[in-house]
Design a protein around this motif. Structure first.
Motif, PDB file in Angstrom:
ATOM      1  N   LEU A 121       0.764  -1.265  -0.017  1.00  0.00           N
ATOM      2  CA  LEU A 121      -0.049   0.040  -0.073  1.00  0.00           C
ATOM      3  C   LEU A 121       0.935   1.109   0.043  1.00  0.00           C
ATOM      4  CD1 LEU A 121      -2.725  -0.904   2.467  1.00  0.00           C
ATOM      5  CD2 LEU A 121      -3.006  -0.986   0.030  1.00  0.00           C
ATOM      6  N   THR A 158      -9.039  -2.194   3.562  1.00  0.00           N
ATOM      7  CA  THR A 158      -8.394  -0.858   2.943  1.00  0.00           C
ATOM      8  C   THR A 158      -9.249  -0.122   2.067  1.00  0.00           C
ATOM      9  OG1 THR A 158      -7.456  -2.173   1.179  1.00  0.00           O
ATOM     10  CG2 THR A 158      -6.265  -2.085   3.083  1.00  0.00           C
ATOM     11  N   ARG A 160      -8.749   0.208  -0.809  1.00  0.00           N
ATOM     12  CA  ARG A 160      -7.660   0.850  -1.848  1.00  0.00           C
ATOM     13  C   ARG A 160      -7.139  -0.174  -2.820  1.00  0.00           C
ATOM     14  NH1 ARG A 160      -3.094   3.119   1.770  1.00  0.00           N
ATOM     15  NH2 ARG A 160      -2.160   3.606  -0.526  1.00  0.00           N
TER      16      ARG A 160
END
Length: 428
Positions: A121, A158, A160
């Protein structure tokens, strides 16, 4: 233009894009999902589902190439691809390490899932991490239920990450309600190419090789008739259309049988490897379905011919159906015994692989001859007359065809699928 029908990931992306036909709708869908991922918080995790050779790898590469050509989309995505073979991925940590390698991250011998997740990430920064996984069925089988749960938890927590994956067929890890990824992926089917799309692809490839006479024949009415016949044999597989392109000349396309025989020969290593990967019982069943004039059989018939127990055959057929080796069909209601299920191979060329090697190609030549005459006829009447003349001195396959043409429903099921237009178009 270098053509690699079995490893499109090794080709120049510009070449793949240039010869993409029949995929505009799917490319629009994927572009929209990637665009939403790059510019909003929407994450439409996608699973492309299509049989071997349907062009899933090609489609993934072209979709990403086109989407990332847009600066607005490109600045919002970080793409990490797992290699197609997925060798060495045996756990969730292995998967994370492969993703780190795809992003050129040096994670040393790190084995902590949490540390690896954070590193991925951090590398993505403000971008969304797009995880591209081909053969998701194999990867999920290696991860097991705990690893699948870890992946889903990371993805969902997340917000994401986008999963963009492919599989030959739906499998229990995404289909069963008890599994972590049930309902987590949008199933997006990838079908074959139509005869018209196959013709467009062959013409494009002929021109790319500088073979203008072949391209002109393909664009003619005679070329259209020949490609329609070929289409019945390929079952629409883009991979087979690609292999065929190297087998075609003006003469072989017109005669057709030499081109198809060369195609079968070129596919021998491919089918051998696929068959070797099957358990022995499955190999016996596939061979039995391949070698008879009747293309469909019941489980009890297969058991009688192979010597396997019927329970063993039934279980194997269920697995072969799940993995897209076979299809099943029943007689229409009120038209026969509804307890009977007929099984046949999904890929016509697989059946011809066996028969061509076992009988010097006679059944294949007959089928190609019938299709060539059928599609080459100016109208249905002439086609039927030509078929009738051939029926006078042939038996076996032609006997099934004649029964099917007379309306025998069971014969229609047992008839090789590529000959069904000879029955269906006549009925219309």
């Amino acid at each position: 233009m270098s053509i690699r029908p079995f490893t499109p990931s090794q080709e120049r992306i510009e070449d793949l894009d240039r010869r993409t036909v029949g995929r505009e709708r799917l490319l629009r869908i994927l572009d929209e999902r990637l665009r939403l991922t790059a510019t909003t918080k929407t994450r439409q995790h996608t699973l492309l589902v299509g049989p071997r050779g349907s062009g899933k790898t090609h489609l993934l590469h072209v979709a990403l190439h086109r989407s990332l050509a847009d600066p607005e989309v490109a600045k919002g995505l970080a793409v990490a691809r797992i290699p197609e073979d997925g060798v060495g991925v045996t756990s969730y940590t292995d998967l994370l390490r492969e993703l780190a390698r795809a992003l050129d991250l040096d994670v040393g011998r790190e084995r902590s899932a949490g540390v690896l997740e954070r590193a991925l990430l951090d590398a993505a920064g403000k971008r969304t991490l797009v995880i591209v996984i081909e053969n998701l069925d194999r990867i999920f089988r290696s991860l097991g239920k705990p690893g699948q749960q870890d992946l889903r938890s990371w993805v969902e927590t997340t917000g994401r990450i986008l999963i963009l994956a492919a599989t030959p067929s739906l499998f229990s890890s995404v289909r069963d309600r008890s599994m972590p990824w049930f309902g987590g992926l949008i199933w997006t089917p990838v079908g074959g190419l139509s005869a018209a799309e196959g013709r467009e692809l062959l013409t494009l490839l002929a021109r790319a090789k500088g073979d203008e006479p072949l391209a002109e024949l393909l664009e003619s009415d005679r070329g259209e008739a020949r490609v329609k016949a070929i289409s019945q044999l390929t079952a629409g597989s883009p991979r087979i259309w690609m292999v065929l392109s190297d087998c075609l000349t003006v003469d072989s396309l017109d005669e057709l049988i030499p081109a198809i025989e060369k195609l079968v020969d070129e596919l021998v290593p491919y089918y051998q490897q696929l068959l070797w990967d099957l358990p022995n019982n499955h190999q016996m069943i596939v061979r039995q379905l391949a070698e008879g004039a009747e293309a469909a059989m019941t489980a009890s018939e297969i058991a009688a011919e192979t010597g396997l127990a019927q329970q063993t055959v039934s279980k194997a057929l269920s697995l072969l159906k799940e993995t897209h080796w076979v299809r099943d069909e029943k007689l229409p209601k009120n038209d026969g015994d509804q307890r009977l299920t007929f099984y046949s191979l999904r890929e016509p060329m697989l059946r011809h692989h066996f028969q061509w090697r076992a009988t010097q190609g006679e059944p294949l030549r007959l089928i190609v001859d019938l299709l060539r005459e059928w599609y080459g006829a100016a109208d249905l009447r002439r086609g039927l007359e030509r078929l009738s003349r051939r029926a006078a001195d042939r038996d076996g396959l032609l006997a099934i065809l004649e029964r099917a043409r007379s309306g025998d429903r069971e014969a229609k099921i047992r008839l090789p699928a590529e000959l069904s237009p000879l029955v269906n178009e006549e009925a219309e």
